[in-house]
Design a protein around this motif. Structure first.
Motif, PDB file in Angstrom:
ATOM      1  N   LEU A  38      50.702  19.727   0.621  1.00 52.31           N
ATOM      2  CA  LEU A  38      49.608  18.875   1.173  1.00 52.31           C
ATOM      3  C   LEU A  38      48.415  18.924   0.574  1.00 52.31           C
ATOM      4  O   LEU A  38      47.672  18.059   0.120  1.00 52.31           O
ATOM      5  N   PHE A  39      48.280  20.104   0.093  1.00 48.48           N
ATOM      6  CA  PHE A  39      47.175  20.745  -0.530  1.00 48.48           C
ATOM      7  C   PHE A  39      47.094  19.980  -2.061  1.00 48.48           C
ATOM      8  O   PHE A  39      46.116  19.395  -2.741  1.00 48.48           O
ATOM      9  N   VAL A  40      48.084  19.764  -2.667  1.00 50.13           N
ATOM     10  CA  VAL A  40      48.319  19.144  -4.009  1.00 50.13           C
ATOM     11  C   VAL A  40      48.046  17.551  -3.745  1.00 50.13           C
ATOM     12  O   VAL A  40      47.073  17.063  -4.665  1.00 50.13           O
ATOM     13  N   ILE A  41      48.587  17.127  -2.692  1.00 57.68           N
ATOM     14  CA  ILE A  41      48.495  15.411  -2.616  1.00 57.68           C
ATOM     15  C   ILE A  41      47.015  15.227  -2.211  1.00 57.68           C
ATOM     16  O   ILE A  41      46.361  14.403  -2.801  1.00 57.68           O
ATOM     17  N   PHE A  42      46.447  15.903  -1.512  1.00 56.69           N
ATOM     18  CA  PHE A  42      44.929  15.608  -1.251  1.00 56.69           C
ATOM     19  C   PHE A  42      43.878  16.085  -2.310  1.00 56.69           C
ATOM     20  O   PHE A  42      42.826  15.478  -2.768  1.00 56.69           O
ATOM     21  N   GLY A  43      44.179  16.967  -3.200  1.00 58.24           N
ATOM     22  CA  GLY A  43      43.687  17.518  -4.459  1.00 58.24           C
ATOM     23  C   GLY A  43      43.783  16.270  -5.552  1.00 58.24           C
ATOM     24  O   GLY A  43      42.810  15.968  -5.957  1.00 58.24           O
ATOM     25  N   VAL A  44      44.843  15.719  -5.715  1.00 57.66           N
ATOM     26  CA  VAL A  44      45.062  14.849  -6.673  1.00 57.66           C
ATOM     27  C   VAL A  44      44.505  13.501  -6.080  1.00 57.66           C
ATOM     28  O   VAL A  44      43.883  12.794  -6.920  1.00 57.66           O
ATOM     29  N   ALA A  45      44.418  13.083  -4.678  1.00 56.22           N
ATOM     30  CA  ALA A  45      43.734  11.851  -4.206  1.00 56.22           C
ATOM     31  C   ALA A  45      42.261  12.217  -4.620  1.00 56.22           C
ATOM     32  O   ALA A  45      41.588  11.119  -4.885  1.00 56.22           O
ATOM     33  N   LEU A  46      41.692  13.322  -4.322  1.00 57.03           N
ATOM     34  CA  LEU A  46      40.231  13.493  -4.416  1.00 57.03           C
ATOM     35  C   LEU A  46      40.111  13.537  -5.875  1.00 57.03           C
ATOM     36  O   LEU A  46      38.757  13.054  -6.256  1.00 57.03           O
ATOM     37  N   LEU A  47      40.793  14.021  -6.837  1.00 53.11           N
ATOM     38  CA  LEU A  47      40.464  13.819  -8.376  1.00 53.11           C
ATOM     39  C   LEU A  47      40.714  12.430  -8.866  1.00 53.11           C
ATOM     40  O   LEU A  47      39.824  11.844  -9.679  1.00 53.11           O
ATOM     41  N   GLY A  48      41.614  11.684  -8.202  1.00 53.94           N
ATOM     42  CA  GLY A  48      41.710  10.184  -8.435  1.00 53.94           C
ATOM     43  C   GLY A  48      40.584   9.483  -8.251  1.00 53.94           C
ATOM     44  O   GLY A  48      39.985   8.627  -8.843  1.00 53.94           O
ATOM     45  N   GLN A  49      40.088   9.713  -6.813  1.00 51.81           N
ATOM     46  CA  GLN A  49      38.802   9.284  -6.366  1.00 51.81           C
ATOM     47  C   GLN A  49      37.555   9.394  -7.443  1.00 51.81           C
ATOM     48  O   GLN A  49      36.604   8.566  -7.542  1.00 51.81           O
ATOM     49  N   ALA A  50      37.555  10.895  -7.717  1.00 51.65           N
ATOM     50  CA  ALA A  50      36.218  11.186  -8.273  1.00 51.65           C
ATOM     51  C   ALA A  50      36.087  10.366  -9.739  1.00 51.65           C
ATOM     52  O   ALA A  50      35.036  10.219 -10.002  1.00 51.65           O
ATOM     53  N   TYR A  51      37.376  10.194 -10.460  1.00 55.93           N
ATOM     54  CA  TYR A  51      37.267   9.749 -11.686  1.00 55.93           C
ATOM     55  C   TYR A  51      37.424   8.005 -11.868  1.00 55.93           C
ATOM     56  O   TYR A  51      36.674   7.589 -12.744  1.00 55.93           O
ATOM     57  N   SER A  52      38.198   7.645 -10.828  1.00 53.78           N
ATOM     58  CA  SER A  52      38.090   6.257 -10.791  1.00 53.78           C
ATOM     59  C   SER A  52      36.844   5.359 -10.246  1.00 53.78           C
ATOM     60  O   SER A  52      36.528   4.432 -10.782  1.00 53.78           O
ATOM     61  N   ALA A  53      36.191   5.959  -9.137  1.00 57.74           N
ATOM     62  CA  ALA A  53      35.044   5.519  -8.561  1.00 57.74           C
ATOM     63  C   ALA A  53      33.937   6.149  -9.049  1.00 57.74           C
ATOM     64  O   ALA A  53      32.857   5.786  -8.585  1.00 57.74           O
ATOM     65  N   ARG A  54      33.858   7.187 -10.170  1.00 57.48           N
ATOM     66  CA  ARG A  54      32.862   7.845 -10.737  1.00 57.48           C
ATOM     67  C   ARG A  54      32.166   8.512  -9.420  1.00 57.48           C
ATOM     68  O   ARG A  54      30.883   8.768  -9.608  1.00 57.48           O
ATOM     69  N   GLU A  55      32.811   9.062  -8.578  1.00 60.04           N
ATOM     70  CA  GLU A  55      32.215   9.846  -7.431  1.00 60.04           C
ATOM     71  C   GLU A  55      32.356  11.526  -7.750  1.00 60.04           C
ATOM     72  O   GLU A  55      33.558  12.080  -7.288  1.00 60.04           O
ATOM     73  N   TYR A  56      31.612  11.801  -8.736  1.00 60.91           N
ATOM     74  CA  TYR A  56      31.994  13.083  -9.452  1.00 60.91           C
ATOM     75  C   TYR A  56      31.915  14.244  -8.506  1.00 60.91           C
ATOM     76  O   TYR A  56      32.323  15.400  -8.806  1.00 60.91           O
ATOM     77  N   GLN A  57      31.122  14.134  -7.364  1.00 57.72           N
ATOM     78  CA  GLN A  57      31.071  15.187  -6.451  1.00 57.72           C
ATOM     79  C   GLN A  57      32.286  15.660  -5.799  1.00 57.72           C
ATOM     80  O   GLN A  57      32.500  16.704  -5.238  1.00 57.72           O
ATOM     81  N   HIS A  58      33.288  15.085  -5.933  1.00 61.72           N
ATOM     82  CA  HIS A  58      34.643  15.337  -5.518  1.00 61.72           C
ATOM     83  C   HIS A  58      35.643  16.015  -6.301  1.00 61.72           C
ATOM     84  O   HIS A  58      36.869  16.348  -6.112  1.00 61.72           O
ATOM     85  N   ILE A  59      35.116  16.198  -7.635  1.00 56.11           N
ATOM     86  CA  ILE A  59      35.876  17.018  -8.439  1.00 56.11           C
ATOM     87  C   ILE A  59      36.303  18.266  -8.199  1.00 56.11           C
ATOM     88  O   ILE A  59      37.418  19.030  -8.090  1.00 56.11           O
ATOM     89  N   PHE A  60      35.084  18.885  -7.560  1.00 55.04           N
ATOM     90  CA  PHE A  60      35.161  20.489  -7.286  1.00 55.04           C
ATOM     91  C   PHE A  60      36.135  20.647  -6.204  1.00 55.04           C
ATOM     92  O   PHE A  60      37.258  21.526  -6.246  1.00 55.04           O
ATOM     93  N   SER A  61      36.026  19.919  -5.053  1.00 51.22           N
ATOM     94  CA  SER A  61      37.125  20.129  -3.944  1.00 51.22           C
ATOM     95  C   SER A  61      38.490  19.577  -4.476  1.00 51.22           C
ATOM     96  O   SER A  61      39.457  20.325  -4.008  1.00 51.22           O
ATOM     97  N   GLY A  62      38.486  18.688  -5.373  1.00 52.43           N
ATOM     98  CA  GLY A  62      39.698  18.015  -5.797  1.00 52.43           C
ATOM     99  C   GLY A  62      40.483  19.403  -6.486  1.00 52.43           C
ATOM    100  O   GLY A  62      41.779  19.603  -6.402  1.00 52.43           O
ATOM    101  N   ILE A  63      39.994  19.881  -7.365  1.00 54.83           N
ATOM    102  CA  ILE A  63      40.266  20.863  -8.335  1.00 54.83           C
ATOM    103  C   ILE A  63      40.589  22.244  -7.390  1.00 54.83           C
ATOM    104  O   ILE A  63      41.915  22.856  -7.662  1.00 54.83           O
ATOM    105  N   MET A  64      40.045  22.416  -6.224  1.00 52.72           N
ATOM    106  CA  MET A  64      40.188  23.574  -5.352  1.00 52.72           C
ATOM    107  C   MET A  64      41.631  23.268  -4.842  1.00 52.72           C
ATOM    108  O   MET A  64      42.468  24.186  -4.794  1.00 52.72           O
ATOM    109  N   LEU A  65      41.427  22.149  -4.140  1.00 57.90           N
ATOM    110  CA  LEU A  65      42.880  21.859  -3.412  1.00 57.90           C
ATOM    111  C   LEU A  65      44.099  21.857  -4.247  1.00 57.90           C
ATOM    112  O   LEU A  65      45.258  22.503  -4.026  1.00 57.90           O
TER     113      LEU A  65
END
Length: 161
Positions: A38-65
């Motif tokens: 579940l951590f991996v799933i939500f981390g990948v989702a946050l990273l995908g969102q961060a880079y696709s929508a250019r919402e870079y504030q989600h990179i930190f939490s995505g990498i952590m998860l």
């Protein structure tokens, strides 16, 4: 999140695999069982969102998860994987360093966590060579919470400009 398409899509696919793996005991889906997945799933989702929508504030939490999830999965799969606190500090360092590339903040924190993780992971290998340093560090280590207390007092008593 302005555009939830990427995040929602990845979460739904990941949760589908997660629940599919729990219903069928297929060997190649075993990795998708358990809370680290579940951590991996939500981390990948946050990273995908961060880079696709250019919402870079989600990179930190995505990498952590993602990093914590991968770490705990590897601890379960391979007994030789290091299950130490230094690995978690290394993941935090990676999160700071990679998010600082886009956010332009957090580089110093990333370097600090990287040094801390390096010391925690490799300090046991050097203790026999430096007995004086070992005893002085163990003495200082007892009083490290004082640094938090002193920094907190400094923040409370200094005037804001």
């Amino acid at each position: 999140m302005k555009k939830n398409g990427m995040f929602s899509g990845i979460v739904l696919i990941g949760l589908g695999l997660y629940f599919f793996a729990s219903q069928f005991s297929l060997p190649f889906l075993k990795i998708f069982q358990g809370w680290p997945a579940l951590f991996v799933i939500f981390g990948v989702a946050l990273l995908g969102q961060a880079y696709s929508a250019r919402e870079y504030q989600h990179i930190f939490s995505g990498i952590m998860l993602f990093g914590f999830g991968i770490h705990f999965l590897l601890v379960q799969l391979w007994k030789s994987w290091p299950n130490e606190m230094g690995v978690l500090f290394f993941i935090v360092a990676l999160a700071f360093l990679l998010s600082s590339r886009k956010m332009k903040t957090g580089l110093m924190q990333g370097m600090l966590f990287f040094v801390l993780s390096f010391v925690m992971l490799f300090s046991e290998r050097f203790t026999h060579a430096f007995p004086i340093i070992e005893t002085s560090i163990s003495f200082i280590w007892k009083f490290w919470p004082l640094a938090f207390i002193l920094f907190g007092v400094y923040i409370l008593w200094t005037k804001k400009k």
